[in-house]
Design a protein around this motif. Structure first.
Motif, PDB file in Angstrom:
ATOM      1  N   TYR A  56       8.259  28.555  20.914  1.00 15.99           N
ATOM      2  CA  TYR A  56       8.366  29.937  21.388  1.00 15.99           C
ATOM      3  C   TYR A  56       9.715  30.135  22.086  1.00 15.99           C
ATOM      4  CZ  TYR A  56       7.491  33.891  24.540  1.00 15.99           C
ATOM      5  OH  TYR A  56       7.576  35.058  25.250  1.00 15.99           O
ATOM      6  N   GLY A  97      10.657  31.990  24.508  1.00 14.01           N
ATOM      7  CA  GLY A  97      10.596  31.985  25.967  1.00 14.01           C
ATOM      8  C   GLY A  97      10.552  30.575  26.524  1.00 14.01           C
ATOM      9  N   THR A 101       3.053  30.108  20.429  1.00 19.36           N
ATOM     10  CA  THR A 101       2.296  31.353  20.613  1.00 19.36           C
ATOM     11  C   THR A 101       1.025  31.362  19.779  1.00 19.36           C
ATOM     12  OG1 THR A 101       3.545  32.460  18.849  1.00 19.36           O
ATOM     13  CG2 THR A 101       4.382  32.676  21.102  1.00 19.36           C
ATOM     14  N   ASP A 153       5.415  38.335  23.729  1.00 17.10           N
ATOM     15  CA  ASP A 153       6.287  38.277  24.910  1.00 17.10           C
ATOM     16  C   ASP A 153       5.588  38.776  26.173  1.00 17.10           C
ATOM     17  OD1 ASP A 153       8.424  37.158  23.568  1.00 17.10           O
ATOM     18  OD2 ASP A 153       9.272  39.091  22.996  1.00 17.10           O
TER      19      ASP A 153
END
Length: 388
Positions: free
Chosen positions: A105, A107, A144, A215
């Protein structure tokens, strides 16, 4: 090192190699790590940062569950990090990864970069705590989407479908999005059953939710029917994470002799322990009533028939929201084709209409899936002619 909180990392072969100045052990582990997980050129620092970010300890468990970190715990953790920063972060080995997609992911990748670039022990500790609070630790922080078949595995490449590409199901999309928004904002939300005709966008709608809300902390765990009994234990694991999870049961139906539906009933409503606030169940099915009923089930008198009917309906009714996905009529089918073609810069005309009707007659009937397959074929042929 004498570590109190992060003591597990001392058992790591590479970190032990650094402390013991074993260059062979260091390089073996650094090469493997950099090519499978690495996102910076600071090989040792990133390796240590990754191991700290994914360490299971009292600090990480408290932080990811949103609980308070006391002053004494913070002070002792900082003592650990000061040793780690001095003895491990000071080592420099430059190794540039090949740059292949690691499937994590975005992030998570940015968080690891931030931890790696810490300029002091205190900054390193604060970056770690922020990482735990926002993403958690371990495999749940890295991806995710997941598959569960006795154990969680991350899905590195997910379907890129979005709601913009799903035409003709505006009401269903609206209800699904609103329920998921409520879930992500901490409000009351329902388990959802999406049922109806094949190829009408049920599974695609669930996958589109992930692309819309990943997100914002949405995660999806796809689970096969034979693992339904594991939902309570899996939910306990997911409850420790700061993210929100949809357990996704795709193409779900039960034969009357199968017992997994009872496990699903218990998992949704029926336990003494309350369901975690960060876990919901979304299921798709071609049937409104998930338990298949045979004519023999109606034999045995009125009381028996009523009992069987109640058993059959009780599972479906535990989904707070049931959304119907119906096959489009001819006009709706052509409209779906037209809208999909517009996204490729192609305007619908009488000849394309005729081709799309012939396609649906030959390939499975009218459905959103059939429309997508026609458009894919038509656009591919169109590009092929342009290349000639």
């Amino acid at each position: 090192m004498d570590l109190f909180i992060f003591n597990k990392i001392e058992d790591d072969n590479c970190i032990r190699g650094v402390l013991e100045k074993d260059n062979i052990a260091i390089l073996r582990n650094i090469i493997e790590f950099s090519e499978t997980e690495g996102v910076t050129n600071s090989a040792i620092r990133e390796y240590v940062a990754s191991r700290l970010a994914n360490d299971d300890n009292i600090l990480s468990r408290l932080a990811q569950s949103g609980k308070r970190i006391g002053d004494d715990l913070y002070r002792i953790a900082l003592m650990d990090i000061e040793q780690i920063y001095k003895k491990l972060f000071s080592i420099t080995i430059k190794y540039k990864p090949s740059g292949n997609n690691i499937g994590f992911y975005g992030g998570y990748v940015e968080s690891i970069k931030s931890i790696t670039e810490a300029h002091s022990a205190k900054e390193l500790l604060n970056s770690l705590i922020e990482h735990y609070r926002r993403l958690g630790s371990g495999i749940l922080a890295k991806y995710t989407a997941f598959k569960y078949d006795g154990a969680l595995t991350g899905v590195s490449e997910t379907d890129s479908i979005t709601f913009d590409s799903l035409v003709g199901i505006e009401y269903q999309k609206s209800v699904l999005i609103d329920n998921t928004k409520a879930f992500l904002s901490g409000k009351a939300a329902n388990n959802v059953l999406l049922f109806g005709d094949r190829g009408s966008g049920k599974s695609s709608s669930v996958k589109a939710l992930l692309n819309m809300f990943c997100d914002e902390g949405l995660r999806i765990v796809e689970m096969p029917k034979h693992c339904i009994k594991d939902i309570p234990n899996l939910s306990k694991t997911l409850a420790q994470s700061p993210n929100k999870y949809i357990i996704f049961l795709d193409d779900l139906t039960f034969e009357s002799h199968e017992t997994e539906y009872r496990d699903l009933k218990v998992a949704m409503e029926g336990q003494l322990q309350a369901s975690p606030e960060n876990v919901l169940i979304y299921a798709t099915s071609n049937r409104r009533h998930l338990i298949r009923e045979n004519w023999s089930d109606r034999e045995g008198g009125e009381i028996h028939v009523n009992d069987q009917l109640q058993e059959t309906l009780s599972l479906s009714e535990r989904f707070g929201i049931s959304l119907v996905f119906s096959a489009p009529n001819q006009k709706e089918y052509l409209n779906i084709v037209s809208e999909m073609l517009k996204k490729h810069g192609v305007e619908m005309n009488a000849d394309i209409e005729k081709q799309s009707v012939v396609w649906q007659m030959n390939y499975g009937g009218r459905s959103a899936r059939c429309a997508k397959q026609f458009v894919t074929s038509y656009v591919a042929n169109l590009k092929g002619k342009e290349d000639v």
